[in-house]
Design a protein around this motif. Structure first.
Motif, PDB file in Angstrom:
ATOM      1  N   ARG A 132       0.725   9.859   5.225  1.00  0.00           N
ATOM      2  CA  ARG A 132       0.734   9.110   4.057  1.00  0.00           C
ATOM      3  C   ARG A 132       1.339   7.929   3.955  1.00  0.00           C
ATOM      4  NH1 ARG A 132       3.160  13.050   0.475  1.00  0.00           N
ATOM      5  NH2 ARG A 132       4.137  11.868  -0.529  1.00  0.00           N
ATOM      6  N   VAL A 133       2.146   7.529   5.258  1.00  0.00           N
ATOM      7  CA  VAL A 133       2.073   6.188   5.501  1.00  0.00           C
ATOM      8  C   VAL A 133       1.848   5.252   5.803  1.00  0.00           C
ATOM      9  CG1 VAL A 133       4.330   4.049   6.228  1.00  0.00           C
ATOM     10  CG2 VAL A 133       5.050   6.694   5.384  1.00  0.00           C
ATOM     11  N   ALA A 139       1.356   4.247  -2.740  1.00  0.00           N
ATOM     12  CA  ALA A 139       1.235   5.605  -2.892  1.00  0.00           C
ATOM     13  C   ALA A 139       2.397   6.066  -3.062  1.00  0.00           C
ATOM     14  CB  ALA A 139       0.347   5.827  -1.793  1.00  0.00           C
ATOM     15  N   HIS A 180       2.799   8.963  -6.840  1.00  0.00           N
ATOM     16  CA  HIS A 180       3.347  10.299  -6.495  1.00  0.00           C
ATOM     17  C   HIS A 180       4.551  10.474  -7.032  1.00  0.00           C
ATOM     18  CE1 HIS A 180      -0.301  10.566  -3.198  1.00  0.00           C
ATOM     19  NE2 HIS A 180      -0.131  11.643  -4.218  1.00  0.00           N
ATOM     20  N   GLU A 187      -4.848   1.383   4.057  1.00  0.00           N
ATOM     21  CA  GLU A 187      -5.347   1.029   2.645  1.00  0.00           C
ATOM     22  C   GLU A 187      -4.542  -0.367   2.247  1.00  0.00           C
ATOM     23  OE1 GLU A 187      -7.479   3.203  -0.300  1.00  0.00           O
ATOM     24  OE2 GLU A 187      -8.057   3.473   2.422  1.00  0.00           O
ATOM     25  N   GLY A 188      -3.612   0.002   1.428  1.00  0.00           N
ATOM     26  CA  GLY A 188      -3.136  -2.098   1.501  1.00  0.00           C
ATOM     27  C   GLY A 188      -3.739  -2.990   1.727  1.00  0.00           C
ATOM     28  N   GLY A 222      -1.585   4.705   3.307  1.00  0.00           N
ATOM     29  CA  GLY A 222      -1.043   3.874   2.857  1.00  0.00           C
ATOM     30  C   GLY A 222      -0.606   3.220   3.225  1.00  0.00           C
ATOM     31  N   ALA A 223      -0.176   2.351   4.172  1.00  0.00           N
ATOM     32  CA  ALA A 223      -0.297   0.673   4.611  1.00  0.00           C
ATOM     33  C   ALA A 223      -2.107   0.095   5.483  1.00  0.00           C
ATOM     34  CB  ALA A 223       0.014   1.052   5.601  1.00  0.00           C
ATOM     35  N   GLY A 240       0.590  -1.082  -0.393  1.00  0.00           N
ATOM     36  CA  GLY A 240      -0.312  -0.050  -0.035  1.00  0.00           C
ATOM     37  C   GLY A 240       0.907   1.228   0.055  1.00  0.00           C
ATOM     38  N   VAL A 241       2.015   1.370   1.144  1.00  0.00           N
ATOM     39  CA  VAL A 241       1.989   2.878   0.968  1.00  0.00           C
ATOM     40  C   VAL A 241       3.254   2.858  -0.351  1.00  0.00           C
ATOM     41  CG1 VAL A 241       4.561   3.905   2.299  1.00  0.00           C
ATOM     42  CG2 VAL A 241       2.522   2.327   3.337  1.00  0.00           C
TER      43      VAL A 241
END
Lengths: 209, 209
Positions: free
Chosen positions: B167-168, A179, A183, B174-175, B171-172, A175-176
């Motif tokens: 953001r990290v 993302a 970007h 969400e993943g 992202g995590a 996921g990270v």
DNA sequence: TCAAAATGTGACTAGAAGCTCACATTCTAC
DNA sequence: GTAGAATGTGAGCTTCTAGTCACATTTTGA
């Protein structure tokens, strides 16, 4: 009443036997990968693939029964490249620290996503997967890489929860990384440090209860 | 020589003025969302949308200049629903524990993905985004939810690294949630516990250095 | 050498799907 | 009531593209 059978493309194609045709197939697949990456699945056409490859449209259909099978060959080759980019250190070597193991894994995953970023995204997000099995085999092997790190960190083997932890950690890292890829920050050292921090924090929390 | 100008669909459409047409637009968008979820972007057609909505194809093009603009309206409405599902507790209330904040956030994210799983996946993975701005505004608001939790956890405000951490963490989460959704395990309590564990481990590692 | 197999070609077909436009119907305002 | 605006219709035009097939060229093996 006569049941309408929509015309199916022939699903069995000949295999390339001579060196000449093997080279043609390679050229086709490589051109197709470029077109797929550039246009995305929605605008990926066999005609553009043929002209990009410098080959007749008929030659593609000599070896691939349809457009999807071409994309599947691309995916197969790409996933092999991805796995090759992810190598984890020897589990039994006790002199390797947790941070080093996490760093090696994450560097591998980042490298895997750097090979051909756009193609990677298209293959994973856009191209429909007809054959689960190949994808599943890849995913199993992929998770095994994570599980090795988790077992080394927790100091035990094959605990039932390790499988779950592997999926959580892989999902989080993916996921990270995705993302960051969106970007254009895949190569950022800050990202790398933060990802290693995340992985280590989670790994430590596993052995700590 | 006369330069060939490929015919562009008219980009300006009339706005629905009467109650009747506003209802028509709603019916169209709802039908389109069902078709999009069922077929995926690749097989999402305006003709099927029209017949599903019980409306003429012409009516769609009265209010939407093209297929993509229809999908964008769907996305806009869906993202609103997603944000509505994610509420974070008051930051200044010190009686709320770290675990509780993390749990609230994660429950919200899981709920957001449960609204219409298939539509969510199609919108995020398949539909191309023409207008960045709307998506960016959503993402900024989305990250703000995470940042609130991070600031509460770290006991400080607006540190530069909080943006990165948000953001990290997003992202995590969400993943992991997306991976779980793919396996139909969004509602699993094990997933929930593990996600909260991951979030807390990361949050604690932030304040601990 | 030469016949048969393998390989390569590209004009063409069928069908799908986006979108238009001339026309019909309904609503609003005076 | 009625003119004109708003709304609704759907046949069909147009473009795009997957996939075929009859034929040409190259390679193989005896």
């Amino acid at each position: 009443m006569a049941t309408r059978v929509p015309p199916q493309p022939e699903s069995v194609r000949k295999l390339p036997r001579q060196q000449r045709s093997r080279a043609t197939v390679d050229i086709i697949v490589e051109a197709a990968a470029r077109v797929l990456a550039r246009r995305g699945w929605a605008h990926f056409t066999t005609n553009e693939t043929a002209s990009t490859a410098g080959v007749s449209i008929g030659s593609i259909y000599q070896y691939f029964p349809n457009k999807l099978s071409l994309a599947e060959e691309i995916r197969k080759r790409h996933l092999d490249a991805v796995l090759a980019a992810i190598v984890v250190p020897d589990e039994s070597d006790a002199s390797i620290t947790l941070e080093q193991r996490a760093a090696a894994l994450i560097d591998g995953v980042v490298a895997a996503h750097s090979v051909d970023q756009r193609l990677h995204r298209v293959l994973l997000d856009e191209v429909p997967l007809a054959a689960r099995s190949a994808q599943d085999a890849f995913e199993a092997e992929y998770l095994r890489r994570y599980q090795a790190v988790i077992e080394a960190a927790a100091g035990r083997l094959n605990s039932e929860s390790d499988g779950i932890a592997a999926r959580v950690l892989s999902g989080a890292v993916e996921g990270v990384v995705h993302a960051a890829a969106r970007h254009g920050e895949l190569q950022s050292p800050v990202l790398r440090a933060e990802l290693i921090g995340l992985a280590c924090a989670y790994l430590r929390s596993l052995s700590g209860h």
